[in-house]
Write an enzyme that holds these catalytic residues in place. Structure first.
Site, PDB file in Angstrom:
ATOM      1  CD  GLU A 162      -2.893   1.485   0.023  1.00  0.00           C
ATOM      2  OE1 GLU A 162      -2.312   2.775  -0.169  1.00  0.00           O
ATOM      3  OE2 GLU A 162      -3.485   0.658  -0.434  1.00  0.00           O
ATOM      4  CD  GLU A 199     -25.840  18.294 -14.144  1.00  0.00           C
ATOM      5  OE1 GLU A 199     -25.554  18.293 -15.701  1.00  0.00           O
ATOM      6  OE2 GLU A 199     -25.934  17.848 -13.192  1.00  0.00           O
ATOM      7  CG  HIS A 254     -47.746  -0.197  14.049  1.00  0.00           C
ATOM      8  ND1 HIS A 254     -47.462   0.484  13.236  1.00  0.00           N
ATOM      9  CD2 HIS A 254     -47.904   0.565  14.999  1.00  0.00           C
ATOM     10  CE1 HIS A 254     -47.749   2.261  13.520  1.00  0.00           C
ATOM     11  NE2 HIS A 254     -48.156   1.803  14.454  1.00  0.00           N
TER      12      HIS A 254
END
Length: 447
Positions: free
Chosen positions: A38, A199, A436
């Site tokens: 890594e 955008e 519920h």
């Protein structure tokens, strides 16, 4: 020049991501030696726990808790520190899990291929020439950058930088209207920043059904986010006090600018051609259905072009594990459809086919809808924004797809995944007994 140290090993894993680290542990469990390389000691565990899922969702959670308070500015350094404490602990836990096993060695180094079975590792410990029987590439991806004037300015950040800001910016401009941008818009708006999304396209969330996109837009606007369509970003102009984003739709001053235009694979520097591998036009490693890129080389996760989610990287590991220690039947094409979630407020989750896709294909379907404010648990939570949708095949009664834009949708979508995978008809969920009050019982009413 110092001579390279030579290492010969069964398995070399390049990248400490979800697939790589899990595969290393599996190899060790089966008595095989693995060397995991890594390049950064800040990335043990991969993108998810360090610069992706975990820190962003921790900050999103903290931001929502602070949304209705007045001490956001003072709290910002504290929540950033709590985020860093969490990621640091996870990073160390990931490292400890591997280095505690006798058959695993972890090295910090840059990797580049010398041949199909030999890799040069260059790092603080020197240079190593590693010859391996099998090589697994799990190097992930990085945020894409804009190449326009001013893009190297000090107030221009990618998603990694935005997860580590020192101060809470008053004005945030986000270039790009994709899903990562929406998460950061939700986060920083809750923290009190004035957020503008730019955008480039003419349609907001073009991949979503219009009713879902419109509900998302309504919620963002109600929270103070400004959304500008058809905004081509031209340049960044930096002054002593701020940075102005120059666009085709006007100029937008900012204290911090996020570039959210997608991600690119980490393949530069690997010298893949020397391994006999030619990346595709976007830089991803081409692999077959079993993730093999060459006779002794596999690629997993983002770098292999897999959907860029940590759970897909984990499933890539399962495919490779099945090649090494199983019957070899598992492959990339047997896992569709996959669930996804965008962690906005509320979260937007999806699986399978949208109403638009079903219509375009001329399918005989029924579309079910349920507003989130009709769900008792949503009222209990005080989170009544959103809309739930499902697309059902009229001939078979099975679920073709669902979009759940509501509280806890990231949990509910997994129930839909199991129903689709097992061809369970919508009527089963319609008549199922759920506790519920829960968000899950909304599936009774939706179907």
């Amino acid at each position: 020049m110092m001579e390279s140290k030579k290492i010969q090993i069964q398995n070399l894993i390049i990248g400490f991501g979800k697939a790589g680290k899990t595969l290393a542990a599996e190899l060790a469990k089966n008595g095989q030696k693995a060397l995991l390389v890594e390049r950064s000691d800040r990335m043990y565990g991969g993108t998810c726990i360090n610069i992706g899922c975990i820190p962003s969702k921790r900050l999103l959670t903290e931001a929502e808790r602070l949304r209705d308070t007045d001490d956001k500015l003072a709290a910002f350094p504290l929540i950033m520190q709590r985020k860093e404490t969490l990621t640091g602990a996870l990073r160390q836990a990931n490292l400890n899990k591997l280095i505690s096993q006798d058959n695993i060695q972890v090295i910090n180094a840059e990797a580049r291929f010398l041949s199909p079975d030999t890799v040069c590792l260059t790092g603080p410990g020197g240079e190593y020439e590693v010859k391996a029987e099998r090589i697994f590439i799990n190097t992930g991806a990085h945020a894409a950058h804009l190449s326009i004037p001013g893009s190297d300015g000090k107030r221009i950040y990618d998603s990694t930088g935005f997860l580590a800001l020192d101060e809470l910016p008053h004005r945030v401009v986000i270039v790009g209207g994709g899903y990562i941008s929406l998460e950061f818009a939700s986060m920083y708006t809750a923290l009190g920043s004035k957020v503008v999304i730019l955008e480039a396209g003419s349609t907001f969330l073009a991949r979503e059904d219009r009713d879902i996109a419109e509900e998302m837009q309504r919620i963002l606007l109600a929270r103070g986010v400004e959304i500008v369509l058809n905004a081509q970003t031209i340049a960044f102009e930096e002054s002593a006090d701020d940075t102005t984003v120059i666009t085709s739709q006007g100029n937008f001053p900012a204290d911090a600018v996020l570039i959210g235009i997608g991600r690119r694979p980490n393949t530069v520097g690997l010298d893949l051609q020397k391994a006999g591998i030619t990346p595709d036009a976007r830089g991803f490693i081409p692999v077959d259905e079993h993730l093999q890129a060459a006779p002794n080389i596999w690629a997993m996760g983002d770098v292999a072009g897999s959907p860029q989610f940590t759970y897909m990287s984990l499933d890539d590991y399962r495919i490779v594990r099945d090649q090494l220690f199983g019957d070899g039947k598992r492959h990339r094409n047997d896992r569709q459809p996959i669930p996804t979630t965008v962690f906005t407020f509320p979260p937007l989750s999806h699986i399978g086919m949208t109403e638009t896709q079903a219509t375009q294909q001329g399918l005989d379907v029924t579309v079910k809808k349920l507003p989130a404010n009709a769900i008792p648990k949503a009222k209990v939570l005080g989170q009544t924004d959103g809309l739930l949708k499902a697309v059902i095949d009229n001939k078979t009664g099975v679920i073709l797809g669902a979009t759940l834009f509501c509280a806890e949708s990231h949990e509910l979508i997994n129930l839909i995944k199991m129903a689709i995978d097992n061809h369970i008809p919508a009527s089963y969920l319609r008549n199922q007994i759920f506790t519920h009050p829960t968000m899950a019982e909304a599936l009774n009413d939706l179907f």
